[in-house]
Enzyme design. Structure first.
Site, PDB file in Angstrom:
ATOM      1  N   HIS A 278      52.171  59.713  70.625  1.00 44.22           N
ATOM      2  CA  HIS A 278      52.026  60.938  69.829  1.00 44.22           C
ATOM      3  C   HIS A 278      51.904  62.155  70.725  1.00 44.22           C
ATOM      4  CE1 HIS A 278      47.552  61.352  70.046  1.00 44.22           C
ATOM      5  NE2 HIS A 278      47.514  60.042  69.942  1.00 44.22           N
ATOM      6  N   ASP A 290      45.359  60.656  76.046  1.00 47.42           N
ATOM      7  CA  ASP A 290      45.560  60.573  74.590  1.00 47.42           C
ATOM      8  C   ASP A 290      46.315  61.801  74.118  1.00 47.42           C
ATOM      9  OD1 ASP A 290      45.460  59.792  71.969  1.00 47.42           O
ATOM     10  OD2 ASP A 290      43.360  60.298  71.672  1.00 47.42           O
ATOM     11  N   GLU A 324      49.256  62.787  64.994  1.00 46.21           N
ATOM     12  CA  GLU A 324      48.621  61.488  64.792  1.00 46.21           C
ATOM     13  C   GLU A 324      47.130  61.689  64.574  1.00 46.21           C
ATOM     14  OE1 GLU A 324      46.270  57.979  65.870  1.00 46.21           O
ATOM     15  OE2 GLU A 324      46.277  59.896  66.902  1.00 46.21           O
ATOM     16  N   GLU A 325      46.559  62.605  65.366  1.00 44.81           N
ATOM     17  CA  GLU A 325      45.099  62.704  65.438  1.00 44.81           C
ATOM     18  C   GLU A 325      44.427  63.004  64.106  1.00 44.81           C
ATOM     19  OE1 GLU A 325      43.376  61.681  67.651  1.00 44.81           O
ATOM     20  OE2 GLU A 325      44.353  61.883  69.597  1.00 44.81           O
ATOM     21  N   ASP A 352      49.549  54.093  72.670  1.00 50.08           N
ATOM     22  CA  ASP A 352      48.503  55.066  72.327  1.00 50.08           C
ATOM     23  C   ASP A 352      47.131  54.476  72.623  1.00 50.08           C
ATOM     24  OD1 ASP A 352      47.092  57.247  71.399  1.00 50.08           O
ATOM     25  OD2 ASP A 352      47.261  56.692  69.284  1.00 50.08           O
ATOM     26  N   HIS A 423      39.161  61.989  73.574  1.00 49.42           N
ATOM     27  CA  HIS A 423      38.787  63.115  72.703  1.00 49.42           C
ATOM     28  C   HIS A 423      37.729  64.037  73.308  1.00 49.42           C
ATOM     29  CE1 HIS A 423      40.252  60.841  68.820  1.00 49.42           C
ATOM     30  NE2 HIS A 423      41.171  60.894  69.763  1.00 49.42           N
TER      31      HIS A 423
HETATM   32 ZN    ZN Z   1      43.131  60.267  69.698  1.00 51.23          ZN
HETATM   33 ZN    ZN Z   2      45.980  58.695  70.331  1.00 57.18          ZN
END
Ligand code: ZN
Ligand code: ZN
Length: 468
Positions: A278, A290, A324-325, A352, A423
């Site tokens: 993503h 990420d 995606e998040e 991912d 994150h």
């Molecule tokens: Zn994520």
């Molecule tokens: Zn991710």
């Protein structure tokens, strides 16, 4: 008579003979070439270096995400992909303004927090209230109705560290559902211990959701050390009052794009092997692990396949998914647009889970194609990848198509330290080992190439879905 007997003996032996010949020698030679080339220099690290440096954080709906779309189109083109195109993805835009927290008493000091994705703010002014701690989301659910009137619920559950990341699922429920449960009990806000395995003073953001008919209250995550601090204060038995000042909220809708690059198949160009990652990230770090890594690994793998003298039989489709998040918007839009073409999808796999080396391979395909998958597993072995039959599941953005029956594969990455950075502001390029990127690109190249070259159709996934 003799000949007939011989023929029937040969026929009886045919299934195992066919299994041994899942790929011809030219295909196996090309797979070996991809493996060696990618494992020495795949170009994947350069791609994630470029994305994190030239675009950086690229939260869905932000102008930076638009720049990421430009970036991905440009890279697909310069890497020699045969076709580069966009597919629209529409979603609500969430905006983060500011976020501050402090303990007002009995031990005044600052707390480090981040608002959770989707959260509302505190209404343009600070919110002061007493904190009530719950060890888990279930403990909060068990609290009597109305018992948190005017208070802030604090869920202190701690995520456990595992190579395959299975500590995430049980812990993250507090992030997704904490606000709803707290609101139902009358709370005015919820704070959670970050869903992460580190002890850095960096909070982990991530998505939360409001249920219909439940009052929307602000939701934030404390860094792990700040969660410890708050728990230590509460343990002393006196009421602990904190101040939250959060500006965040939804801000209209936006249409952006899944960015797609294809290496055209030589015999069955309308049948595709899908790989991808993503393109969006959270806003705190630069989105290196990420999921800049996943985009880079799969982009590099497709590019290497495109440089072979002989293209594979089917098309390789590399997708850089949008948003995606905040709720798999890119993956869901793709499944919606391609629902009628499930059978044209040989298999799909998403990277991912950071940038740690791939250590295991598994796939959900029609049992008739199992011998072919066994052979692919054998070709991954030299990269240190073990074969796990009937385990694993599809990656997040692949999930919606897998639910429709698309076969999936999983190239499981070592996620031991993934949730230290996930994150957070600490999700940056230095966490990525360049050689690990090559190993992963090699695995994706071999897997995607052989799946696309295979004489066997992978059919439909027997269980119809993977994990998300
Ligand atoms: Zn994520
Ligand atoms: Zn991710």
């Amino acid at each position: 008579m003799r000949h007939a007997l011989l023929a029937s003996l040969i026929l009886a032996a045919l299934p195992s003979f066919a299994a041994a010949q899942a790929f011809d020698s030219a295909a196996l030679a090309d797979a070996a070439k991809l493996r060696t080339q990618a494992d020495s220099d795949s170009g994947a690290y350069g791609l994630v270096e470029s994305l994190t440096t030239e675009v950086g954080p690229r939260m869905a709906g932000s102008p930076a995400f638009d720049r990421a779309v430009e970036w991905a189109q440009g890279k697909f083109k310069s890497l020699g992909y045969d076709r580069v195109y966009l597919e629209p993805v529409t979603y609500p835009v969430w905006r983060r303004g500011h976020e501050r927290a402090e303990v007002l008493g009995p031990f005044p000091q600052r707390l480090i927090i981040t608002a959770l994705g989707g959260s509302v703010g505190t209404g343009g002014k600070p919110l002061d209230a007493e904190v009530v701690e719950f060890a888990t989301l279930d403990a909060l659910k068990a609290a009597p109705d109305g018992s948190l009137k005017g208070k802030i619920a604090y869920i202190s559950n701690r995520m456990e560290r595992f190579k395959d990341g299975h500590g995430y699922g049980p812990a993250v429920a507090a992030r997704g559902g904490g606000a709803n449960e707290a609101s139902k009990k009358g709370a005015v806000a919820v704070v959670i211990r970050s869903i992460g395995t580190d002890s850095d003073r960096m909070p982990h953001t991530g998505m939360m959701r409001y249920a219909e008919g439940v009052a929307k209250i602000p939701a934030a995550a404390l860094s792990n050390p700040d969660a410890d601090l708050l728990s230590n204060m509460i343990r002393r038995g006196k009421p602990v009052k904190i101040r939250l000042d959060i500006d965040a909220g939804l801000d209209g809708q936006k249409s952006t794009y899944n960015v797609i690059g294809e290496i055209r198949g030589r015999e069955l160009p309308d049948e595709v092997v899908v790989i991808g990652g993503h393109l969006d990230s959270w806003d705190l770090g630069t989105g290196a692990i990420d999921d800049g890594a996943g985009v880079a690994i799969t982009m590099a793998a497709g590019a290497l396949i495109g440089k072979l003298d002989r293209a594979p039989r089917r098309t390789i489709r590399v997708i850089a998914f949008a948003n995606e998040e905040q709720g798999l918007f890119g993956g869901r839009a793709y499944a919606q647009a391609h629902a009628a073409q499930v059978d044209a999808h040989q298999v799909g796999a998403e990277s991912d889970f950071g940038a740690g080396r791939i250590y295991a391979f598994s796939a959900g395909v029609d049992p008739a194609a199992r011998a072919t998958v066994d052979e692919i597993a054998k070709q991954l072995q030299p990269l240190g990848i073990e074969y796990r039959v009937d385990k694993g599941g599809a990656g997040p953005d692949i999930g919606p198509m897998a639910k429709l029956g698309m076969p999936w594969a999983q190239l499981a990455q070592d996620g031991t330290d993934y949730f230290d950075y996930h994150h957070t502001a600490n999700d940056t390029l230095d966490k990525i080992e360049p050689k690990a990127m090559d190993q992963q690109a090699a695995a994706y190249a071999v897997f995607a190439y052989l799946s696309a070259e295979s004489a066997a159709d992978f059919g439909r996934s027997p269980n119809g879905e993977g994990q998300e």
